[in-house]
Design an enzyme around this catalytic site. Structure first.
Site, short mmCIF file in Angstrom:
data_model
loop_
_atom_site.label_atom_id
_atom_site.label_comp_id
_atom_site.label_asym_id
_atom_site.label_seq_id
_atom_site.Cartn_x
_atom_site.Cartn_y
_atom_site.Cartn_z
N HIS A 6 0.84 -1.20 0.00
CA HIS A 6 0.00 0.00 0.00
C HIS A 6 0.87 1.25 0.00
O HIS A 6 1.65 1.47 0.94
CB HIS A 6 -0.88 -0.03 1.26
CG HIS A 6 -1.92 1.03 1.33
ND1 HIS A 6 -2.21 1.69 2.50
CD2 HIS A 6 -2.75 1.55 0.39
CE1 HIS A 6 -3.19 2.56 2.28
NE2 HIS A 6 -3.53 2.50 1.00
N HIS A 47 -0.71 10.83 -2.35
CA HIS A 47 -2.05 10.40 -1.94
C HIS A 47 -3.03 11.54 -1.71
O HIS A 47 -4.14 11.55 -2.24
CB HIS A 47 -1.96 9.55 -0.67
CG HIS A 47 -3.30 9.10 -0.17
ND1 HIS A 47 -4.07 9.86 0.68
CD2 HIS A 47 -4.02 8.00 -0.45
CE1 HIS A 47 -5.20 9.22 0.92
NE2 HIS A 47 -5.20 8.09 0.26
O1 G3P Z 1 -6.32 1.06 -3.26
C1 G3P Z 1 -6.49 0.78 -1.91
C2 G3P Z 1 -6.39 2.03 -1.08
O2 G3P Z 1 -5.21 2.70 -1.43
C3 G3P Z 1 -7.57 2.95 -1.26
O3 G3P Z 1 -7.58 3.98 -0.33
O4 G3P Z 1 -7.12 6.21 0.54
O5 G3P Z 1 -5.34 4.47 0.64
O6 G3P Z 1 -5.96 5.49 -1.54
P1 G3P Z 1 -6.45 5.09 -0.18
MG MG Z 2 -4.63 4.37 -2.83
#
Ligand code: G3P
Ligand code: MG
Length: 228
Positions: A6, A47
């Protein structure tokens, strides 16, 4: 159960930096997940829509110049990467899941991928996801070979029907929203199910029992250890 790092391996390094991507590769992830915005035609890997949390800059990402963004420290001296730098680092050692985070990213990302196809990128190496399902529809129309995976944070009525109707490859579901019925429905429709964000041992066991196909994690070693 596939392991998606992630934002790279954000439990170990500043999120969405090359250091984080490198750490994810070292830990042996199957996939790297990252988030993109477009600024002055460049695909920036970050992000939040604002800079304060992850950099020493201020303001909205899309309001800045490319040069300003590149002057910032994204943690431990890392710069905000451009997508090309991540691809050149990963070199097909893992798949890359590009999450379309900013506005109007579908066109530039489709063009980017077309360029990388000429360098040997195959359909299996790349997965496009987004909470912005309209952007996913756009990118799928621009490049029908692309695999898309809509992100959801609530269990939808009709389960995975919406994803099937978009021509999706996968459904990306929050830990809170995933249920056995949703997983089974998605599988019946031929869709993969990937769940975010799984960091705790109890959740890892539960995801295995639900037979999800992959999980996003800040700590890839926890998933990979569980899988041995
Ligand atoms: O793609 C999984 C996750 O990354 C989605 O949420 O907020 O971490 O981009 P976020
Ligand atoms: Mg994401």
């Amino acid at each position: 159960m596939l392991c998606f790092g992630h934002r790279g391996a954000m439990g170990h390094a500043p999120e969405n930096t090359l250091l984080s991507m490198q750490k994810a590769l070292e830990l042996g992830v199957d996939w790297i997940e990252l988030d993109v915005y477009v600024v002055e035609g460049k695909l920036m890997v970050i992000h939040d829509e604002t800079l304060e949390r992850t950099t020493n800059g201020t303001g909205f990402v899309v309001d800045q110049t490319f040069d300003y963004l590149r002057s910032l420290d994204a943690g431990q001296g890392q710069k905000i990467p451009i997508l090309e730098e991540v691809f050149d680092l990963v070199q097909k050692k893992a798949g890359i899941n590009i999450e379309l985070k900013g506005p109007d990213t579908a066109g530039p990302v489709a063009e980017f991928i077309e360029r990388y196809r000429l360098k040997g990128l195959t359909d299996e190496d790349i997965l496009i996801s987004s909470f912005k399902h309209e952007e996913l529809r756009k990118i799928k129309a621009l490049d029908p070979r692309l695999r898309i995976g809509p992100l959801i944070s609530k269990t939808p009525e009709g389960y995975a029907a919406f994803a099937e109707s978009m021509g999706a490859f996968s459904v990306h579901v929050s830990l809170r929203a995933v249920t056995r019925a949703l997983v089974e429905d998605a599988h019946d429709r031929g869709l993969e199910v990937y769940v975010y964000t799984i960091n705790h041992p109890g959740d890892i066991v539960r995801m295995r029992s639900l037979k999800v196909d992959g999980v996003f994690t800040n700590y890839p070693e926890r998933i990979i250890k569980e899988m041995v």
